[in-house]
Design an enzyme around this catalytic site. Structure first.
Site, PDB file in Angstrom:
ATOM      1  N   LYS A  53       0.907  -1.645  -0.032  1.00  0.00           N
ATOM      2  CA  LYS A  53      -0.147   0.000  -0.305  1.00  0.00           C
ATOM      3  C   LYS A  53       0.612   0.848  -0.079  1.00  0.00           C
ATOM      4  O   LYS A  53       2.073   1.209   0.090  1.00  0.00           O
ATOM      5  CB  LYS A  53      -1.076   0.151   1.148  1.00  0.00           C
ATOM      6  CG  LYS A  53      -0.515   0.551   2.827  1.00  0.00           C
ATOM      7  CD  LYS A  53      -1.210   0.182   3.395  1.00  0.00           C
ATOM      8  CE  LYS A  53      -0.826   0.944   5.387  1.00  0.00           C
ATOM      9  NZ  LYS A  53      -0.750   1.626   4.945  1.00  0.00           N
ATOM     10  N   GLY A  63      -2.876   6.536  12.761  1.00  0.00           N
ATOM     11  CA  GLY A  63      -2.659   6.952  11.184  1.00  0.00           C
ATOM     12  C   GLY A  63      -3.174   5.645  10.841  1.00  0.00           C
ATOM     13  O   GLY A  63      -4.151   5.840  10.857  1.00  0.00           O
ATOM     14  N   CYS A  64      -2.083   4.620  10.272  1.00  0.00           N
ATOM     15  CA  CYS A  64      -2.651   3.282   9.201  1.00  0.00           C
ATOM     16  C   CYS A  64      -3.945   2.815   9.221  1.00  0.00           C
ATOM     17  O   CYS A  64      -4.908   2.805   8.903  1.00  0.00           O
ATOM     18  CB  CYS A  64      -1.604   3.481   8.120  1.00  0.00           C
ATOM     19  SG  CYS A  64      -0.768   3.990   7.266  1.00  0.00           S
ATOM     20  N   VAL A  65      -3.445   2.660  10.822  1.00  0.00           N
ATOM     21  CA  VAL A  65      -4.551   1.627  11.687  1.00  0.00           C
ATOM     22  C   VAL A  65      -6.032   2.634  11.319  1.00  0.00           C
ATOM     23  O   VAL A  65      -7.327   2.615  11.220  1.00  0.00           O
ATOM     24  CB  VAL A  65      -4.497   1.564  13.421  1.00  0.00           C
ATOM     25  CG1 VAL A  65      -5.307   0.870  13.980  1.00  0.00           C
ATOM     26  CG2 VAL A  65      -3.224   0.432  13.090  1.00  0.00           C
ATOM     27  N   THR A  67      -8.077   3.126   7.930  1.00  0.00           N
ATOM     28  CA  THR A  67      -8.459   2.149   6.922  1.00  0.00           C
ATOM     29  C   THR A  67      -9.899   1.434   8.657  1.00  0.00           C
ATOM     30  O   THR A  67     -10.841   1.066   7.968  1.00  0.00           O
ATOM     31  CB  THR A  67      -7.211   0.645   7.367  1.00  0.00           C
ATOM     32  OG1 THR A  67      -6.378   1.122   6.872  1.00  0.00           O
ATOM     33  CG2 THR A  67      -8.527  -0.834   6.812  1.00  0.00           C
TER      34      THR A  67
END
Length: 228
Positions: A130, A162-164, A167
């Site tokens: 990603k 952030g990414c958690v 998502t």
């Protein structure tokens, strides 16, 4: 805006002790998404970008992955890595250009490698490179989950803020039930970690212990496989 003298950790602890929302709970077909558990973010002491919240995080992630495979549920691992020029990092990569910068996690580099402690089945598990915060952004993951009939996602990895979180929001926006085992996510600093666990628990996800996550998973019937 309500003010408080409590820290983010204390606010989250108070919410856990007195939940204000009912749980989404598991559906019938969960998938496990392990976000960016790569050396750039897990090798504390080697890379400035790495962090650790629970020292047993990767052990717990491996336990979840084993249980998901045992029930024939999808297991997904994502990593961040960019081309030599860094151009596929987009405007996100324009903020800094140092050896530790996001755009300088290069394809094939040590920073892009998965942590050696992870139990990854490279024949069965789904591996996704990603490039932005959300696992769903311009990847084929939505199509893969549609093929498998997924209705629930369990998210591990980093960073929590952030990414958690990105998502989690995208998962709920796609009408997936969302589970976050709190020992399985990590962040660089305490305040954003706990403030985002607090916010996700109120709005977007069931934030559970890994023990409870495994217990709920254990009662689900194994999958016969992808929809054909």
């Amino acid at each position: 805006m309500e003010s408080s003298s409590l820290t983010a950790r204390q606010l989250y602890a108070a919410l856990k002790a007195n939940p204000t929302r009912k749980r989404f709970r598991f559906g019938n077909k969960p998938a496990l998404i392990n976000i960016d558990l790569q050396k750039a973010y897990t090798c504390v002491g080697e890379f400035a970008t790495a962090y650790e919240t629970d020292p047993r995080q990767l052990e717990y992630v491996n336990a979840l992955a084993r249980e998901f495979r045992a029930k024939n549920f999808p297991v997904v691992w994502t990593y961040v890595a960019y081309m030599a020029s860094g151009e596929d990092c987009g405007v996100w990569g324009t903020r800094t250009d140092t050896p530790d910068s996001l755009q300088n996690i290069k394809v094939g580099s040590r920073r892009a490698e998965f942590d050696d402690r992870l139990d990854i089945d490279y024949e069965r598990d789904i591996i996704i490179n990603k490039r932005m915060a959300s696992v769903f952004f311009e990847t084929n993951l939505g199509s893969v989950f549609n093929f498998h009939g997924v209705d629930t996602v369990v998210l591990t990895g980093g960073s929590t803020s952030g990414c958690v979180r990105a998502t989690v929001v995208d998962s709920l926006s796609r009408s997936f039930r969302v589970i976050v085992p709190e020992e399985c996510v990590a962040d660089k600093h305490e305040a954003p970690h706990f403030s985002n666990l607090y916010d996700m628990a109120i709005k977007y996800a069931d934030v559970l212990s890994v023990e409870e996550t495994l217990a709920q998973l254990s009662v689900l019937a194994p999958s016969a496989g992808a929809r054909r």
